[in-house]
Enzyme design. Structure first.
Site, PDB file in Angstrom:
ATOM      1  N   LYS A   1       5.015  -3.557  -4.989  1.00 34.78           N
ATOM      2  CA  LYS A   1       3.651  -4.610  -5.249  1.00 34.78           C
ATOM      3  C   LYS A   1       2.652  -3.814  -5.649  1.00 34.78           C
ATOM      4  CE  LYS A   1       5.810  -6.396  -0.717  1.00 34.78           C
ATOM      5  NZ  LYS A   1       5.689  -5.173  -0.127  1.00 34.78           N
TER       6      LYS A   1
ATOM      7  N   ASP B   1      10.239   0.431  -4.060  1.00 34.21           N
ATOM      8  CA  ASP B   1       9.143   0.273  -3.667  1.00 34.21           C
ATOM      9  C   ASP B   1       8.155   1.411  -4.909  1.00 34.21           C
ATOM     10  OD1 ASP B   1       9.621  -1.388  -2.151  1.00 34.21           O
ATOM     11  OD2 ASP B   1       8.955  -0.116  -0.465  1.00 34.21           O
TER      12      ASP B   1
ATOM     13  N   MET C   1      -3.230   2.964   4.128  1.00 37.32           N
ATOM     14  CA  MET C   1      -4.360   2.332   3.021  1.00 37.32           C
ATOM     15  C   MET C   1      -6.150   2.201   3.010  1.00 37.32           C
ATOM     16  SD  MET C   1      -1.031  -0.560   3.636  1.00 37.32           S
ATOM     17  CE  MET C   1      -0.309  -0.076   4.755  1.00 37.32           C
TER      18      MET C   1
END
Ligand code: SAH
Length: 286
Positions: free
Chosen positions: A74, A53, A189
């Site tokens: 991502k 990732d 996040m």
């Protein structure tokens, strides 16, 4: 300093073998390769292919020079891979008889979609092993000198995510209940919605002068730590130009950094305050 890491005998005398056709879903920790687990190193040494990732540091891939390295992140800028595509790619690789290492930042089961990937693999009959990692919300804060629990501050910790799959602040989160019930709050996040989050917490009664730490790129050589408050955090984050990935920590444990900033101490700084919580010192064995 050593430049090699020979593994002594593992659990039950032997380290597990990554067999062809298996997928090991493994946490890489928050960044510093030294925070890999021994099971992660054992996996890195055996993999044919490592699917990693965005938050996995390049230096960690150096531990698997024999493997093919496939990016499946991502994060902004780089092309994104859909979660379902990643899971099915893992199934395909396993069916090709590859020794597959799926490497994720932090811990795969902490806001890492590891559960979804493992479920898909098992639904397709693929054998999996789960290797936990050090999560950014614990290890990253420790590198900033912030103990996620501290006896004088909190007997619980609340981990929350600042946005959901769609990128919005999670509707399922009851910020009022969190504000009222969480002693120390660790937010993953959270940067995108920092204004909403801090606003919701203050609306629900958390004081504007409550200490907050923002730890960016924790445990890497780009680590940045901002000490601020709920009321000032939006302005201060902006002024400092801080960018994700970052962990936000809300609560008085942040004050402990005034004495526990061990990286600052190692660089020659003096402790700012030996007793930031005002408990009197020295705290003899009790
Ligand atoms: N599974 C990961 C979390 C993945 S979600 C873990 O257990 O740590 C991604 C979020 O994790 C980022 O938006 C950020 O909030 C946090 N994060 C991951 N690595 C980080 C790092 N090195 N420094 C600061 N925050 C980090």
């Amino acid at each position: 300093m050593t430049d090699s890491l020979a593994l002594p005998a593992g659990p039950m005398g032997q380290w597990p073998t990554l067999e062809p056709g298996w997928v090991w879903l493994c946490g890489a920790g928050p960044g510093d390769p030294g925070l890999l687990t021994l099971h992660a190193v054992n996996a890195l040494r055996q993999a044919d292919v490592v699917i990693y990732d965005a938050l996995v540091q390049e230096a960690i891939l150096d531990w698997a020079p024999q493997a093919e390295h496939v990016y499946a992140g991502k994060r902004g800028g780089k092309p994104s891979a859909k979660q379902r595509d990643i899971s099915l790619r893992l199934v395909d690789l396993a069916r090709e008889g590859k020794r597959v290492l799926r490497l994720k930042g932090g811990d795969p089961f902490v806001f890492g979609r590891g559960g979804e990937e493992a479920q898909t693999l098992i639904q397709h009959g693929v054998n999996v092993r789960i290797i936990p990692g050090i999560s950014a919300g614990i290890g990253g804060l420790a590198y900033a000198g912030i103990p996620v629990t501290h006896r004088d501050v909190n007997q619980s910790v609340t981990f929350v995510t600042g946005h959901d799959q769609s990128g919005a602040t999670p509707q399922s989160l009851n910020w009022k209940a969190i504000a009222e019930g969480a002693q120390v709050l660790v937010i993953y996040m959270g940067m995108k919605h920092v204004a909403q989050i801090s606003g919701a917490l203050m609306d629900a009664g958390r004081p504007a002068d409550e200490p907050v730490a923002v730890v960016c790129n924790a445990t890497t050589d780009r680590q940045q730590v901002l000490e601020t408050t709920l009321g000032r955090m939006v302005t201060d984050i902006d002024a400092a130009g801080l960018e994700p990935p970052a962990i936000l920590c809300v609560g008085r444990s942040v004050l402990m950094r005034q004495v526990l900033d061990w990286q600052g101490l190692a660089a020659g700084e003096a402790p700012r305050n030996l007793d930031p919580l005002g408990r009197g010192r020295p705290a003899e064995a009790s």
